[in-house]
Scaffold this motif. Structure first.
Motif, short mmCIF file in Angstrom:
data_model
loop_
_atom_site.label_atom_id
_atom_site.label_comp_id
_atom_site.label_asym_id
_atom_site.label_seq_id
_atom_site.Cartn_x
_atom_site.Cartn_y
_atom_site.Cartn_z
N ALA A 44 -70.64 -31.90 37.14
CA ALA A 44 -70.13 -31.33 38.39
C ALA A 44 -70.50 -32.22 39.58
N VAL A 45 -71.72 -32.76 39.57
CA VAL A 45 -72.13 -33.69 40.62
C VAL A 45 -71.23 -34.92 40.61
N LEU A 46 -70.96 -35.45 39.43
CA LEU A 46 -70.11 -36.63 39.30
C LEU A 46 -68.67 -36.33 39.74
N ALA A 47 -68.15 -35.18 39.37
CA ALA A 47 -66.79 -34.80 39.79
C ALA A 47 -66.74 -34.64 41.30
N GLU A 48 -67.76 -34.02 41.87
CA GLU A 48 -67.81 -33.82 43.32
C GLU A 48 -67.84 -35.15 44.06
N SER A 49 -68.49 -36.14 43.48
CA SER A 49 -68.56 -37.44 44.14
C SER A 49 -67.19 -38.13 44.18
N MET A 50 -66.25 -37.66 43.38
CA MET A 50 -64.89 -38.21 43.36
C MET A 50 -63.90 -37.32 44.12
N ALA A 51 -64.39 -36.27 44.76
CA ALA A 51 -63.51 -35.27 45.40
C ALA A 51 -62.60 -35.87 46.45
N ASP A 52 -63.01 -36.95 47.10
CA ASP A 52 -62.14 -37.56 48.10
C ASP A 52 -61.02 -38.39 47.46
N GLN A 53 -61.12 -38.62 46.14
CA GLN A 53 -60.12 -39.42 45.43
C GLN A 53 -59.13 -38.56 44.64
N PHE A 54 -59.61 -37.45 44.09
CA PHE A 54 -58.74 -36.56 43.33
C PHE A 54 -59.40 -35.20 43.18
N PHE A 55 -58.59 -34.20 42.85
CA PHE A 55 -59.10 -32.86 42.62
C PHE A 55 -59.34 -32.69 41.12
N GLY A 56 -60.56 -32.34 40.77
CA GLY A 56 -60.90 -32.09 39.38
C GLY A 56 -62.23 -31.35 39.33
N GLU A 57 -62.61 -30.93 38.15
CA GLU A 57 -63.88 -30.23 38.02
C GLU A 57 -64.47 -30.47 36.65
N ALA A 58 -65.73 -30.11 36.52
CA ALA A 58 -66.43 -30.27 35.25
C ALA A 58 -66.21 -29.04 34.38
N THR A 59 -66.04 -29.31 33.09
CA THR A 59 -65.85 -28.23 32.13
C THR A 59 -66.80 -28.45 30.96
N GLN A 60 -67.48 -27.39 30.56
CA GLN A 60 -68.38 -27.47 29.41
C GLN A 60 -67.54 -27.68 28.15
N LEU A 61 -67.96 -28.59 27.30
CA LEU A 61 -67.27 -28.78 26.02
C LEU A 61 -67.58 -27.60 25.11
N GLU A 62 -66.59 -27.16 24.42
CA GLU A 62 -66.79 -26.06 23.48
C GLU A 62 -67.59 -26.55 22.28
#
Length: 185
Positions: A76-94
């Motif tokens: 989630a921290v890594l995804a947030e650091s890319m928030a200005d580049q694209f919209f995405g989020e972290a998902t737990q692997l099943e």
């Protein structure tokens, strides 16, 4: 009566001394984040000033600042650091996942928990994973299996420029991404 006065004076003195001790106590000085004790670091070879290099640095910081963070929290921290580049989020692997974006039919094994983060739009060649390895899993061998089996052209129209794989202790980082989000690079 004298005994009562003496006890009262002693009690007042004890409270005053306790208050003085508490008021002179200093909070612990903050310390710089460090690598987890005894953790080996497998540093990826990645071109400087690229998305891959920046994401690796973010991963290192997230792991060292909160050694108890879950894979999803780190992702989630890594995804947030890319928030200005694209919209995405972290998902737990099943548990027992069989499909992994960017790996065609290869099934990733050897991890206790994992998370993936990627853009919501499939036209951006970006997918990142954070894994906590199972006890006994060799981080170098795990990373090699990922780099040997990944497909940087998993999206039909685009291809990742970088494959970045590294680890700190039992935390593994894997990323396929463009060098930058600039269309001219």
């Amino acid at each position: 009566m004298k005994k009562g006065i003496i006890l009262a004076v002693v009690a007042v003195a004890a409270v005053a001394l306790a208050g003085l001790a508490v008021s002179t106590m200093k909070p612990a000085e903050p310390t710089e984040p460090t690598q987890p004790t005894g953790a080996s670091v497998l540093t990826p070879q990645v071109e400087e000033n690229t998305i891959g290099a920046k994401q690796w640095a973010e991963f290192q910081q997230a792991v060292t600042q909160n050694q108890n963070a879950t894979t999803q929290e780190i992702a989630a921290v890594l995804a947030e650091s890319m928030a200005d580049q694209f919209f995405g989020e972290a998902t737990q692997l099943e548990e027992n996942a069989e499909f992994f974006a960017g790996f065609d039919n290869y099934r990733i094994t050897g991890y206790r928990s994992g998370a993936v983060y990627m853009p919501m739009i499939g036209s951006i060649p970006f997918v990142g994973y954070v894994f906590e390895l199972e006890d006994g899993t060799d981080p170098a061998a795990f990373l090699k299996s990922l780099t040997d089996n990944c497909n940087p052209k998993w999206n039909i129209c685009v291809e990742a420029d970088q494959v970045v794989a590294g680890a700190i202790g039992n935390r593994a980082f894997f990323l396929m991404c463009p060098k930058s989000m600039d269309e001219n690079s």
